[in-house]
Design an enzyme around this catalytic site. Structure first.
Site, PDB file in Angstrom:
ATOM      1  N   ASP A 182       0.847  -1.206   0.000  1.00  0.00           N
ATOM      2  CA  ASP A 182       0.000   0.000   0.000  1.00  0.00           C
ATOM      3  C   ASP A 182       0.882   1.254   0.000  1.00  0.00           C
ATOM      4  O   ASP A 182       0.596   2.224  -0.692  1.00  0.00           O
ATOM      5  CB  ASP A 182      -0.901   0.001   1.240  1.00  0.00           C
ATOM      6  CG  ASP A 182      -1.646  -1.312   1.387  1.00  0.00           C
ATOM      7  OD1 ASP A 182      -2.453  -1.626   0.512  1.00  0.00           O
ATOM      8  OD2 ASP A 182      -1.394  -2.030   2.365  1.00  0.00           O
ATOM      9  N   HIS A 210      -4.739  -3.093   6.697  1.00  0.00           N
ATOM     10  CA  HIS A 210      -4.516  -3.376   5.274  1.00  0.00           C
ATOM     11  C   HIS A 210      -5.856  -3.815   4.686  1.00  0.00           C
ATOM     12  O   HIS A 210      -6.163  -5.003   4.588  1.00  0.00           O
ATOM     13  CB  HIS A 210      -3.463  -4.475   5.112  1.00  0.00           C
ATOM     14  CG  HIS A 210      -3.418  -5.022   3.706  1.00  0.00           C
ATOM     15  ND1 HIS A 210      -2.964  -4.296   2.637  1.00  0.00           N
ATOM     16  CD2 HIS A 210      -3.807  -6.216   3.192  1.00  0.00           C
ATOM     17  CE1 HIS A 210      -3.061  -5.017   1.536  1.00  0.00           C
ATOM     18  NE2 HIS A 210      -3.581  -6.187   1.848  1.00  0.00           N
TER      19      HIS A 210
HETATM   20  P1  NAX Z   1      -2.542 -18.145  -3.705  1.00  0.00           P
HETATM   21  O1  NAX Z   1      -3.954 -18.628  -3.538  1.00  0.00           O
HETATM   22  O2  NAX Z   1      -1.920 -18.171  -5.053  1.00  0.00           O
HETATM   23  O3  NAX Z   1      -1.602 -18.989  -2.724  1.00  0.00           O
HETATM   24  C1  NAX Z   1      -1.905 -19.237  -1.405  1.00  0.00           C
HETATM   25  C2  NAX Z   1      -1.173 -20.485  -1.005  1.00  0.00           C
HETATM   26  O4  NAX Z   1      -1.286 -20.646   0.411  1.00  0.00           O
HETATM   27  C3  NAX Z   1      -1.749 -21.764  -1.637  1.00  0.00           C
HETATM   28  O5  NAX Z   1      -0.718 -22.452  -2.326  1.00  0.00           O
HETATM   29  C4  NAX Z   1      -2.259 -22.563  -0.446  1.00  0.00           C
HETATM   30  O6  NAX Z   1      -2.104 -23.955  -0.618  1.00  0.00           O
HETATM   31  C5  NAX Z   1      -1.343 -22.011   0.659  1.00  0.00           C
HETATM   32  N1  NAX Z   1      -1.819 -22.269   2.019  1.00  0.00           N
HETATM   33  C6  NAX Z   1      -3.085 -22.223   2.489  1.00  0.00           C
HETATM   34  N2  NAX Z   1      -3.107 -22.591   3.782  1.00  0.00           N
HETATM   35  C7  NAX Z   1      -1.839 -22.847   4.132  1.00  0.00           C
HETATM   36  C8  NAX Z   1      -1.225 -23.285   5.332  1.00  0.00           C
HETATM   37  N3  NAX Z   1      -1.952 -23.568   6.420  1.00  0.00           N
HETATM   38  N4  NAX Z   1       0.111 -23.477   5.345  1.00  0.00           N
HETATM   39  C9  NAX Z   1       0.852 -23.235   4.245  1.00  0.00           C
HETATM   40  N5  NAX Z   1       0.331 -22.832   3.072  1.00  0.00           N
HETATM   41  C10 NAX Z   1      -0.997 -22.650   3.022  1.00  0.00           C
HETATM   42  O7  NAX Z   1      -2.511 -16.692  -3.075  1.00  0.00           O
HETATM   43  P2  NAX Z   1      -1.413 -15.548  -3.282  1.00  0.00           P
HETATM   44  O8  NAX Z   1      -1.782 -14.707  -4.435  1.00  0.00           O
HETATM   45  O9  NAX Z   1      -0.060 -16.143  -3.242  1.00  0.00           O
HETATM   46  O10 NAX Z   1      -1.684 -14.653  -1.967  1.00  0.00           O
HETATM   47  C11 NAX Z   1      -1.324 -15.142  -0.699  1.00  0.00           C
HETATM   48  C12 NAX Z   1      -1.936 -14.270   0.390  1.00  0.00           C
HETATM   49  O11 NAX Z   1      -1.408 -12.956   0.312  1.00  0.00           O
HETATM   50  C13 NAX Z   1      -3.465 -14.113   0.302  1.00  0.00           C
HETATM   51  O12 NAX Z   1      -4.005 -14.221   1.603  1.00  0.00           O
HETATM   52  C14 NAX Z   1      -3.627 -12.686  -0.194  1.00  0.00           C
HETATM   53  O13 NAX Z   1      -4.871 -12.149   0.218  1.00  0.00           O
HETATM   54  C15 NAX Z   1      -2.463 -12.025   0.475  1.00  0.00           C
HETATM   55  N6  NAX Z   1      -2.035 -10.742  -0.064  1.00  0.00           N
HETATM   56  C16 NAX Z   1      -1.643  -9.798   0.826  1.00  0.00           C
HETATM   57  C17 NAX Z   1      -1.135  -8.587   0.435  1.00  0.00           C
HETATM   58  C18 NAX Z   1      -0.687  -7.587   1.424  1.00  0.00           C
HETATM   59  O14 NAX Z   1      -0.320  -6.497   1.001  1.00  0.00           O
HETATM   60  N7  NAX Z   1      -0.677  -7.860   2.716  1.00  0.00           N
HETATM   61  C19 NAX Z   1      -1.076  -8.239  -1.005  1.00  0.00           C
HETATM   62  C20 NAX Z   1      -1.046  -9.443  -1.898  1.00  0.00           C
HETATM   63  C21 NAX Z   1      -1.954 -10.554  -1.504  1.00  0.00           C
HETATM   64  O15 NAX Z   1      -3.245 -10.240  -1.949  1.00  0.00           O
END
Ligand code: NAX
Length: 352
Positions: A182, A210
């Site tokens: 952000d 966020h």
């Molecule tokens: P993806 O859906 O591509 O990947 C998420 C991964 O997490 C999957 O491979 C899933 O198997 C894994 N996962 C789920 N539970 C788990 C656990 N208990 N242990 C280990 N792995 C686990 O999402 P992606 O685009 O990579 O985004 C990841 C996260 O970042 C999401 O929650 C998203 O909302 C968040 N974000 C946060 C941002 C921020 O600025 N704070 C910005 C980017 C992103 O949107």
């Protein structure tokens, strides 16, 4: 004669290798959760290339996933090996947090489930909250004594709160949540608006959660040498364009790209880690969500809230003594109210 020259070359090579080795720092063990996900895919290769700790620090990567995604994470590990990164000391893939976080120096908690259509916010807090409670407990048990953690998975502030409370032996100031994306978005927006380079923008800050309720604050910024407050004084632009542009940028990327922000989130995570470990520039600051050990600017103790923060290389500290005008107060209060509601919701779920 030829042999002698080869011998000299060898001696020089050995001397060079010894000198390189002697300037190398000990390896950092970095655990990335959600390693098979999109954000993880952007993050891991840069981490292995030295983008976080520099070219004098080898990295040991621990890829943590859920069982059904371990095979994909193994494929990512194969690609990492195929890059022959000189700094990549080793890679391990696991679905067990007690293995994935063992001796970890830096935990990047990226993995979380996205909100599904029709899913209530409380259901998302519940589903993801359990992940962060379990991971907090594992970090407490097996990570390095001086572990630091960055929570990226959403809702990242409240997930960091859950993890921190579930890790009672890890000092609370080692936890943070990512609002650097952000921050970077706000820097670019104001630079474009003012017609200056991003390197001429300083002291922008993201306050609060966020989420769409975040407050990107320009009141203390300098933009091409001019006070940010001069730009914010154009209330129609500041309130009607700048704030929503920054706060809703993630949704806009999703709409245009068809998937959420991933490479930019990975890049922001690297910025966050570098500034935390190497320290912020004198006179400048970064944005990060950190644990409030007491009240700051009317934000109560016991939340993970984004502020302008500085780092001395060890600790993230809230920048104090800034004047908060009436408009900023209203935006900050709105965002903090949301954080309190999230905290109360996860408390009701028994996660903290
Ligand atoms: P993806 O859906 O591509 O990947 C998420 C991964 O997490 C999957 O491979 C899933 O198997 C894994 N996962 C789920 N539970 C788990 C656990 N208990 N242990 C280990 N792995 C686990 O999402 P992606 O685009 O990579 O985004 C990841 C996260 O970042 C999401 O929650 C998203 O909302 C968040 N974000 C946060 C941002 C921020 O600025 N704070 C910005 C980017 C992103 O949107």
């Amino acid at each position: 004669m030829v042999e002698l020259r080869r011998g000299c070359d060898r001696q020089r090579l050995v001397a060079a290798a010894v000198s390189t080795l002697s300037t190398m720092k000990p390896p950092m063990t970095v655990t990335v959760t959600g390693a098979a996900g999109m954000c993880g895919y952007s993050l891991l290769f840069r981490a292995a290339a030295g983008a976080m700790f520099g070219e004098d620090t080898p990295v040991r990567l621990r890829l943590l996933e859920v069982p059904q995604a371990v095979r994909v994470a193994e494929g990512v590990a194969m690609e990492l090996e195929d890059c022959a990164f000189p700094l990549l000391a080793d890679i391990e893939v696991s679905d067990d947090p007690l293995v994935g976080f063992r001796d970890c120096d830096l935990a990047l908690l990226v993995g979380a489930w996205p909100r599904r259509v029709g899913q209530e916010r409380a259901d998302l807090l519940n589903a993801n909250g359990h992940i962060f409670a379990t991971q907090g407990q594992a970090i407490n048990e097996v990570a390095a004594d001086d572990v630091r953690a960055v929570v990226v998975g959403n809702p990242c502030n409240t997930n960091a709160l859950i993890a921190a409370i579930n890790a009672p032996d890890v000092p609370r100031d080692r936890w943070s949540a990512l609002t650097r994306l952000d921050h970077n978005r706000a820097v670019t927006r104001i630079a474009q608006h003012a017609g200056v380079s991003v390197s001429e923008v300083h002291r922008v800050a993201i306050w609060g959660n966020h989420s769409a309720a975040q407050y990107p604050n320009l009141m203390h910024a300098t933009i091409g040498g001019r006070p940010g407050a001069e730009y914010a004084a154009d209330r129609r632009w500041f309130r009607g364009e700048f704030i929503p542009d920054v706060a809703e940028r993630g949704a806009r990327v999703l709409e245009v790209r068809g998937t959420s922000s991933q490479a930019s989130a990975a890049d922001a995570t690297i910025d966050h880690v570098r500034d935390w470990y190497f320290g912020t520039e004198p006179g400048d600051w970064m944005s990060a969500a950190i644990w409030t050990d007491r009240e700051y600017y009317g934000v109560p103790a016991g939340l993970v809230c984004s502020f302008p923060v500085t780092s001395d290389g060890e600790r993230l500290s809230v920048v104090e003594g800034l004047e908060i005008d009436e408009l900023s107060r209203a935006y900050i209060d709105r965002s903090v109210t949301e954080l309190i509601e999230e905290r109360d919701a996860v408390r009701a779920l028994g996660l903290i």
